[in-house]
Design an enzyme around this catalytic site. Structure first.
Site, PDB file in Angstrom:
ATOM      1  N   GLY A 227      -4.949  -8.346  14.872  1.00 19.39           N
ATOM      2  CA  GLY A 227      -6.294  -8.928  14.826  1.00 19.39           C
ATOM      3  C   GLY A 227      -6.288 -10.262  15.553  1.00 19.39           C
ATOM      4  O   GLY A 227      -5.367 -10.566  16.331  1.00 19.39           O
TER       5      GLY A 227
ATOM      6  N   ILE B 263      -5.802 -13.454  14.620  1.00 16.78           N
ATOM      7  CA  ILE B 263      -4.688 -14.393  14.390  1.00 16.78           C
ATOM      8  C   ILE B 263      -3.417 -13.875  15.055  1.00 16.78           C
ATOM      9  O   ILE B 263      -2.713 -14.605  15.759  1.00 16.78           O
ATOM     10  CB  ILE B 263      -4.487 -14.655  12.879  1.00 16.78           C
TER      11      ILE B 263
ATOM     12  N   GLY C  57      -4.932 -10.095   7.614  1.00 18.69           N
ATOM     13  CA  GLY C  57      -6.218 -10.387   6.969  1.00 18.69           C
ATOM     14  C   GLY C  57      -6.085 -11.462   5.913  1.00 18.69           C
ATOM     15  O   GLY C  57      -4.983 -11.975   5.656  1.00 18.69           O
TER      16      GLY C  57
ATOM     17  N   HIS D 117     -24.079 -23.439  40.444  1.00 20.97           N
ATOM     18  CA  HIS D 117     -23.088 -22.805  41.327  1.00 20.97           C
ATOM     19  C   HIS D 117     -22.187 -23.879  41.941  1.00 20.97           C
ATOM     20  O   HIS D 117     -22.701 -24.899  42.389  1.00 20.97           O
ATOM     21  CB  HIS D 117     -23.786 -22.045  42.457  1.00 20.97           C
TER      22      HIS D 117
HETATM   23  C1  LIG Z   1      -4.626 -19.247  11.773  1.00 23.24           C
HETATM   24  C2  LIG Z   1      -6.124 -19.377  11.660  1.00 23.24           C
HETATM   25  C3  LIG Z   1      -6.869 -19.688  12.779  1.00 23.24           C
HETATM   26  C4  LIG Z   1      -8.245 -19.822  12.684  1.00 23.24           C
HETATM   27  N1  LIG Z   1      -8.948 -20.125  13.803  1.00 23.24           N
HETATM   28  C5  LIG Z   1     -10.289 -20.224  13.744  1.00 23.24           C
HETATM   29  C6  LIG Z   1     -11.032 -20.562  14.885  1.00 23.24           C
HETATM   30  O1  LIG Z   1     -10.487 -20.792  15.962  1.00 23.24           O
HETATM   31  N2  LIG Z   1     -12.379 -20.649  14.780  1.00 23.24           N
HETATM   32  C7  LIG Z   1     -13.020 -20.402  13.596  1.00 23.24           C
HETATM   33  O2  LIG Z   1     -14.246 -20.473  13.550  1.00 23.24           O
HETATM   34  N3  LIG Z   1     -12.331 -20.092  12.473  1.00 23.24           N
HETATM   35  C8  LIG Z   1     -10.984 -19.994  12.519  1.00 23.24           C
HETATM   36  N4  LIG Z   1     -10.284 -19.721  11.386  1.00 23.24           N
HETATM   37  C9  LIG Z   1     -11.021 -19.467  10.135  1.00 23.24           C
HETATM   38  C10 LIG Z   1     -11.465 -20.769   9.480  1.00 23.24           C
HETATM   39  O3  LIG Z   1     -10.360 -21.613   9.288  1.00 23.24           O
HETATM   40  C11 LIG Z   1     -12.140 -20.464   8.154  1.00 23.24           C
HETATM   41  O4  LIG Z   1     -13.154 -19.498   8.362  1.00 23.24           O
HETATM   42  C12 LIG Z   1     -12.771 -21.699   7.541  1.00 23.24           C
HETATM   43  O5  LIG Z   1     -11.808 -22.688   7.305  1.00 23.24           O
HETATM   44  C13 LIG Z   1     -13.458 -21.325   6.229  1.00 23.24           C
HETATM   45  O6  LIG Z   1     -14.019 -22.471   5.652  1.00 23.24           O
HETATM   46  P1  LIG Z   1     -14.260 -22.539   4.062  1.00 23.24           P
HETATM   47  O7  LIG Z   1     -14.979 -23.806   3.838  1.00 23.24           O
HETATM   48  O8  LIG Z   1     -14.836 -21.281   3.588  1.00 23.24           O
HETATM   49  O9  LIG Z   1     -12.792 -22.598   3.430  1.00 23.24           O
HETATM   50  P2  LIG Z   1     -11.540 -23.537   3.674  1.00 23.24           P
HETATM   51  O10 LIG Z   1     -11.584 -24.183   5.008  1.00 23.24           O
HETATM   52  O11 LIG Z   1     -10.349 -22.685   3.369  1.00 23.24           O
HETATM   53  O12 LIG Z   1     -11.690 -24.675   2.583  1.00 23.24           O
HETATM   54  C14 LIG Z   1     -11.572 -24.394   1.225  1.00 23.24           C
HETATM   55  C15 LIG Z   1     -11.128 -25.650   0.527  1.00 23.24           C
HETATM   56  O13 LIG Z   1     -11.264 -25.456  -0.876  1.00 23.24           O
HETATM   57  C16 LIG Z   1     -10.153 -26.064  -1.527  1.00 23.24           C
HETATM   58  N5  LIG Z   1     -10.038 -25.405  -2.841  1.00 23.24           N
HETATM   59  C17 LIG Z   1      -9.802 -24.090  -3.088  1.00 23.24           C
HETATM   60  N6  LIG Z   1      -9.821 -23.857  -4.416  1.00 23.24           N
HETATM   61  C18 LIG Z   1     -10.078 -25.051  -5.026  1.00 23.24           C
HETATM   62  C19 LIG Z   1     -10.217 -25.461  -6.386  1.00 23.24           C
HETATM   63  N7  LIG Z   1     -10.105 -24.609  -7.396  1.00 23.24           N
HETATM   64  N8  LIG Z   1     -10.474 -26.768  -6.634  1.00 23.24           N
HETATM   65  C20 LIG Z   1     -10.601 -27.679  -5.631  1.00 23.24           C
HETATM   66  N9  LIG Z   1     -10.453 -27.334  -4.332  1.00 23.24           N
HETATM   67  C21 LIG Z   1     -10.220 -26.034  -4.030  1.00 23.24           C
HETATM   68  C22 LIG Z   1      -9.000 -25.787  -0.565  1.00 23.24           C
HETATM   69  O14 LIG Z   1      -7.942 -26.707  -0.780  1.00 23.24           O
HETATM   70  C23 LIG Z   1      -9.669 -25.985   0.784  1.00 23.24           C
HETATM   71  O15 LIG Z   1      -9.569 -27.314   1.251  1.00 23.24           O
HETATM   72  C24 LIG Z   1      -8.896 -19.622  11.437  1.00 23.24           C
HETATM   73  C25 LIG Z   1      -8.145 -19.337  10.292  1.00 23.24           C
HETATM   74  C26 LIG Z   1      -6.776 -19.214  10.402  1.00 23.24           C
HETATM   75  C27 LIG Z   1      -5.979 -18.918   9.156  1.00 23.24           C
END
Ligand SMILES: Cc1cc2nc3c(=O)[nH]c(=O)nc-3n(C[C@H](O)[C@H](O)[C@H](O)COP(=O)(O)OP(=O)(O)OC[C@H]3O[C@@H](n4cnc5c(N)ncnc54)[C@H](O)[C@@H]3O)c2cc1C
Length: 487
Positions: A203, A205, A293, A467
């Site tokens: 996929g 990643i 995933g 262009h």
């Molecule tokens: C290797 C990789 C590459 C990626 N590259 C891209 C890219 O190029 N472009 C793109 O658009 N997306 C990319 N993504 C996906 C992207 O990182 C995520 O879609 C995005 O970070 C999701 O945001 P979020 O706010 O849902 O969660 P997150 O960014 O995961 O934030 C969740 C936060 O909640 C905190 N948390 C969790 N549970 C608790 C709790 N109980 N109490 C307090 N804090 C808590 C965590 O510590 C974390 O800081 C990539 C992901 C990976 C793994």
């Protein structure tokens, strides 16, 4: 987790110009800033670091590594640009590559922290858990926080937004140790680059790591269960990226199933059996990266104290409003599943906050969220794939133009790739755009805007494009669909 207290409301539009100066990436703090700018009192509960996966383990660190790999690849081809590299062969200083990555992450981390201060958002560092009705509040949604110093704290918000993100899905039976057998989180902690690797999962990643490591000189094998890498993308995108990776020596085993229980670590590496169409093949490598995933972080959040439900590891929400079964509690980002991308989480943050402010804004369809792959060459898509559109019952017409027709692509020295447009024969509507090539992840924004504005292909074709520019590929492809291609 982001939560928002009762406040004065405020005018979102009055803050428009200030919002332009900040670029936010993940769900929680985007929602927090949006609500704070609307005059709400906001707190974020974070158990690790502000910025989440995107900043610390996702988008930013991986793109920094990919950029270093791209520079290395370009330097190796310097002579084709008339540039000589004295004293022979360029090399890689891996610790400097890692240092650059960490520097960028740290700079952005400081930026997010400053953004919270600027918007008067309280950040509470600790693990949050939702509680049910209690002496603190007659309804669920108060948060019990286990602070990082071991103390306990409770906050009682009017609204709560759950944005707890996701983590790598693991394959059962594999002896993970974070070094020899690693997830994408672990791989970012590697202090050395492997000489050879098996990447399980073709996929986004897996493909980005395959592209980056192969550019640095690692011997890469990708194992993918589906019959092609990037199975969610248009088949032409998969084929073009596969061709580019194979050209660089990456071995792609598709339609292949890893036999996890056969995996053994030996002689400082791994050996594992893979069931491929040709029979069982034993792969050996220094390391294995498993990218199969991601699953939502929904455990231990206290949902049992509330009516919030989860299914298949993701929080269940009303797809239009992002409310959970508790109407004052929303969930956004990776923890609700669907498109797990940072800009999807940002969009959902806007939708949730606008809804709780009483100014609902529409949520984009998942397929209209641009999907980007930062391999070399890049790929980016928005809308229906050709096969997806046909399966949905559309009569489709398509046009596909190779990047090499563009003067700018030749100037760049990067001619691999194409633009493909999928349109509805009956209405002329734009259904999907699929790009492969240098800067495809920038070019896709035009197609995304076109979809938002309901532009039809001939309107894009008649838009004046500069262009020479790579953006001309959009114009040419749209004109080609109308039988008007200039080249
Ligand atoms: C290797 C990789 C590459 C990626 N590259 C891209 C890219 O190029 N472009 C793109 O658009 N997306 C990319 N993504 C996906 C992207 O990182 C995520 O879609 C995005 O970070 C999701 O945001 P979020 O706010 O849902 O969660 P997150 O960014 O995961 O934030 C969740 C936060 O909640 C905190 N948390 C969790 N549970 C608790 C709790 N109980 N109490 C307090 N804090 C808590 C965590 O510590 C974390 O800081 C990539 C992901 C990976 C793994």
């Amino acid at each position: 987790m982001g939560q928002e207290n009762d406040g004065s409301g405020g005018d979102l539009h009055a803050n428009r110009s200030r919002r332009r100066h900040t670029r936010r990436r993940t769900g929680g703090y985007t929602a927090a800033v949006r609500a704070a700018q609307a005059g709400k009192t906001v707190a974020i509960i974070e158990r690790d670091k502000l910025g989440g996966t995107c900043l610390h383990r996702g988008c930013i660190p991986t793109k920094s590594l990919l950029r270093s790999a791209e520079v290395f690849a370009t330097v190796k081809e310097a002579s084709s640009y008339g540039i000589t590299v004295p004293e022979g062969v360029p090399g890689v200083d891996w610790s400097a590559v890692l240092g650059r990555k960490s520097g960028i992450v740290e700079q952005l981390h400081r930026g997010v922290q400053a953004l919270m201060k600027q918007n008067k958002i309280q950040v509470v560092y600790g693990n949050g858990r939702v509680t049910g009705p209690s002496i603190f509040s007659p309804r669920s949604g108060a948060i019990a926080i286990e602070l990082q110093d071991g103390e306990q704290e409770t906050v009682v918000p009017k609204n709560l937004i759950i944005a707890t993100g996701s983590r790598p899905r693991k394959l059962e039976g594999l002896p993970y140790d974070g070094e020899t057998i690693a997830t994408s989180d672990d791989a970012l902690e590697w202090t050395t680059r492997p000489a050879s690797i098996v990447i399980v999962g073709g996929g986004v990643i897996g493909v980005e790591w395959a592209s980056m490591l192969s550019d640095f000189g690692t011997e890469v094998t990708v194992v993918e269960t589906a019959d092609r890498i990037l199975p969610g993308e248009d088949k032409d995108v998969s084929a073009e990226i596969a061709k580019a990776l194979k050209k660089r020596g990456v071995k792609l085993l598709t339609g292949a199933k890893l036999q996890a229980s056969s995996c053994r670590t030996a002689d400082g590496g791994i050996a594992v059996d893979v069931e491929a169409s040709s029979g069982i093949e034993t792969l050996t490598a220094e390391r294995m990266l498993v990218s199969v995933g991601r699953q939502g972080n929904v455990e231990g959040l206290g949902f049992e104290n509330t009516d919030i439900k989860s299914a298949n590891g993701f929080v269940t929400v009303n797809t239009a409003t992002l409310q959970t079964n508790e109407k004052h509690i929303y969930a956004i980002g990776d923890c609700i599943g669907g498109v797990q991308l940072a800009h999807a989480a940002m969009h959902e943050a806007f939708v949730a906050v606008d809804h709780l402010l009483g100014k609902p804004s529409p949520r984009s369809a998942d397929r209209d969220i641009p999907r980007c792959i930062y391999s070399r060459p890049e790929a980016a898509s928005v809308g229906w794939t050709e096969d997806g559109a046909k399966a949905e019952g559309f009569q489709v017409k398509t046009a596909k133009i190779p990047l090499r027709i563009l003067g700018k692509a030749l100037v760049h020295g990067e001619t691999d790739g194409f633009a493909k447009v999928v349109a509805d024969t009956a209405t002329g509507d734009l259904l999907g755009v699929h790009l492969v090539g240098v800067h495809a992840t920038e070019l896709i924004a035009e197609a995304t805007l076109a979809k938002l504005l309901d532009a039809v292909p001939w309107e894009i074709g008649r838009t004046i494009h500069p262009h020479p520019s790579l953006s001309e590929i959009m114009q040419e492809t749209m004109l080609s669909l109308e039988g008007l291609a200039g080249h």
